[in-house]
Design a protein around this motif. Structure first.
Motif, PDB file in Angstrom:
ATOM      1  N   LEU A 170       5.654  -0.113 -17.288  1.00 17.01           N
ATOM      2  CA  LEU A 170       6.123  -0.829 -16.105  1.00 17.01           C
ATOM      3  C   LEU A 170       6.060   0.012 -14.839  1.00 17.01           C
ATOM      4  N   VAL A 171       6.150   1.311 -14.990  1.00 20.46           N
ATOM      5  CA  VAL A 171       6.183   2.243 -13.856  1.00 20.46           C
ATOM      6  C   VAL A 171       5.231   3.392 -14.163  1.00 20.46           C
ATOM      7  N   MET A 188       7.233  17.519  -3.818  1.00 22.23           N
ATOM      8  CA  MET A 188       7.904  16.464  -3.040  1.00 22.23           C
ATOM      9  C   MET A 188       8.404  15.432  -4.052  1.00 22.23           C
ATOM     10  N   THR A 189       9.119  14.441  -3.578  1.00 20.10           N
ATOM     11  CA  THR A 189       9.588  13.399  -4.493  1.00 20.10           C
ATOM     12  C   THR A 189       8.381  12.675  -5.092  1.00 20.10           C
ATOM     13  N   ASN A 190       8.540  12.205  -6.317  1.00 20.00           N
ATOM     14  CA  ASN A 190       7.476  11.438  -6.964  1.00 20.00           C
ATOM     15  C   ASN A 190       7.282  10.108  -6.248  1.00 20.00           C
ATOM     16  N   THR A 191       6.079   9.592  -6.355  1.00 20.44           N
ATOM     17  CA  THR A 191       5.797   8.227  -5.943  1.00 20.44           C
ATOM     18  C   THR A 191       5.829   7.409  -7.219  1.00 20.44           C
ATOM     19  N   TYR A 192       6.284   6.175  -7.110  1.00 20.91           N
ATOM     20  CA  TYR A 192       6.373   5.298  -8.277  1.00 20.91           C
ATOM     21  C   TYR A 192       5.495   4.070  -8.061  1.00 20.91           C
ATOM     22  N   ASP A 193       4.526   3.921  -8.934  1.00 18.28           N
ATOM     23  CA  ASP A 193       3.622   2.782  -8.875  1.00 18.28           C
ATOM     24  C   ASP A 193       4.178   1.702  -9.801  1.00 18.28           C
ATOM     25  N   LEU A 194       4.488   0.551  -9.241  1.00 17.33           N
ATOM     26  CA  LEU A 194       5.076  -0.553 -10.005  1.00 17.33           C
ATOM     27  C   LEU A 194       4.038  -1.605 -10.388  1.00 17.33           C
ATOM     28  N   SER A 195       2.755  -1.259 -10.325  1.00 17.36           N
ATOM     29  CA  SER A 195       1.720  -2.256 -10.628  1.00 17.36           C
ATOM     30  C   SER A 195       1.775  -2.704 -12.091  1.00 17.36           C
ATOM     31  N   GLY A 196       2.264  -1.874 -12.994  1.00 14.55           N
ATOM     32  CA  GLY A 196       2.441  -2.288 -14.389  1.00 14.55           C
ATOM     33  C   GLY A 196       3.467  -3.405 -14.501  1.00 14.55           C
ATOM     34  N   ALA A 237       0.804  -1.222   0.000  1.00 11.94           N
ATOM     35  CA  ALA A 237       0.000   0.000   0.000  1.00 11.94           C
ATOM     36  C   ALA A 237       0.842   1.278   0.000  1.00 11.94           C
ATOM     37  N   ARG A 238       2.104   1.162   0.327  1.00 10.60           N
ATOM     38  CA  ARG A 238       2.976   2.342   0.409  1.00 10.60           C
ATOM     39  C   ARG A 238       3.986   2.292  -0.737  1.00 10.60           C
ATOM     40  N   LYS A 239       3.677   3.032  -1.787  1.00 10.35           N
ATOM     41  CA  LYS A 239       4.505   3.012  -2.994  1.00 10.35           C
ATOM     42  C   LYS A 239       5.853   3.682  -2.721  1.00 10.35           C
ATOM     43  N   PRO A 240       6.896   3.247  -3.441  1.00 10.37           N
ATOM     44  CA  PRO A 240       8.222   3.846  -3.231  1.00 10.37           C
ATOM     45  C   PRO A 240       8.248   5.301  -3.701  1.00 10.37           C
ATOM     46  N   HIS A 241       9.053   6.103  -3.030  1.00 17.67           N
ATOM     47  CA  HIS A 241       9.154   7.514  -3.408  1.00 17.67           C
ATOM     48  C   HIS A 241      10.559   8.084  -3.179  1.00 17.67           C
ATOM     49  N   PRO A 242      11.582   7.401  -3.716  1.00 17.16           N
ATOM     50  CA  PRO A 242      12.933   7.966  -3.576  1.00 17.16           C
ATOM     51  C   PRO A 242      13.108   9.173  -4.494  1.00 17.16           C
ATOM     52  N   GLY A 243      13.983  10.070  -4.092  1.00 16.07           N
ATOM     53  CA  GLY A 243      14.280  11.225  -4.924  1.00 16.07           C
ATOM     54  C   GLY A 243      15.214  10.847  -6.076  1.00 16.07           C
TER      55      GLY A 243
END
Length: 169
Positions: free
Chosen positions: A105-106, A119-127, A72-78
């Motif tokens: 894919l992302v 803020m930093t982007n969130t990246y959804d990897l569900s693709g 539920a908590r998508k990655p959000h590295p800068g």
């Protein structure tokens, strides 16, 4: 502890041996594993070509996976942190993420602070997850075929289903 309890403690029969340690600690060492680890399916590595990923795109995905701890908590590295880890410029990281996004894919999700700042982007990897799930049956079939063939080859009267590859002399 009283002297009586101390002597009784020496007479305790241990029913189960203490855990020998996790397999990962045995392979990599406890100190290394204590710094953290990232779980990714082997299918991601095995299907790199099928997914059309070059080595740097795969490295970017692996870095994103390292920040994805909970579904539920998508990655959000800068981008700066990713660039430092990968030895790339921030602009190169941006381009590779855009390529992964174009490949489906992302998905980049822009985040804004309550005051409106970026803020930093969130990246959804569900693709990526969906693509791996789609490829899984093909890879599973091959695994099962190999397992079946391996069992069959050990039996008397075995006849190969396919012609073995020619060997170089």
């Amino acid at each position: 502890m009283s002297d009586k309890n101390k002597s009784d403690a020496g007479n305790v029969v241990q029913l189960r041996p203490p855990k020998a340690g996790r397999a990962s600690e045995k392979k990599w060492g406890k100190q290394v594993m204590d710094l953290g680890f990232c779980i990714v399916p082997s299918l991601l590595l095995r299907a790199q070509q099928r997914l059309g990923l070059n080595p740097t795109q795969l490295a970017v995905l692996m870095q994103l996976c390292d920040f994805w701890w909970e579904d539920a908590r998508k990655p959000h590295p800068g981008k700066k942190l990713l660039a430092e880890r990968l030895g790339l410029s921030e602009r190169q990281v941006q381009r590779y993420i855009a390529e992964l996004e174009q490949a489906g894919l992302v998905e980049r999700i822009e985040r804004r602070a309550s005051h409106g700042g970026k803020m930093t982007n969130t990246y959804d990897l569900s693709g990526l997850v969906a693509r791996l799930k789609k490829l899984e049956p093909e890879f599973r079939k091959v695994e099962e075929d190999v397992k079946t063939e391996r069992k069959a080859v050990a039996k008397r009267g075995y006849k190969p289903k396919r012609k073995p590859p020619a060997t170089a002399n």
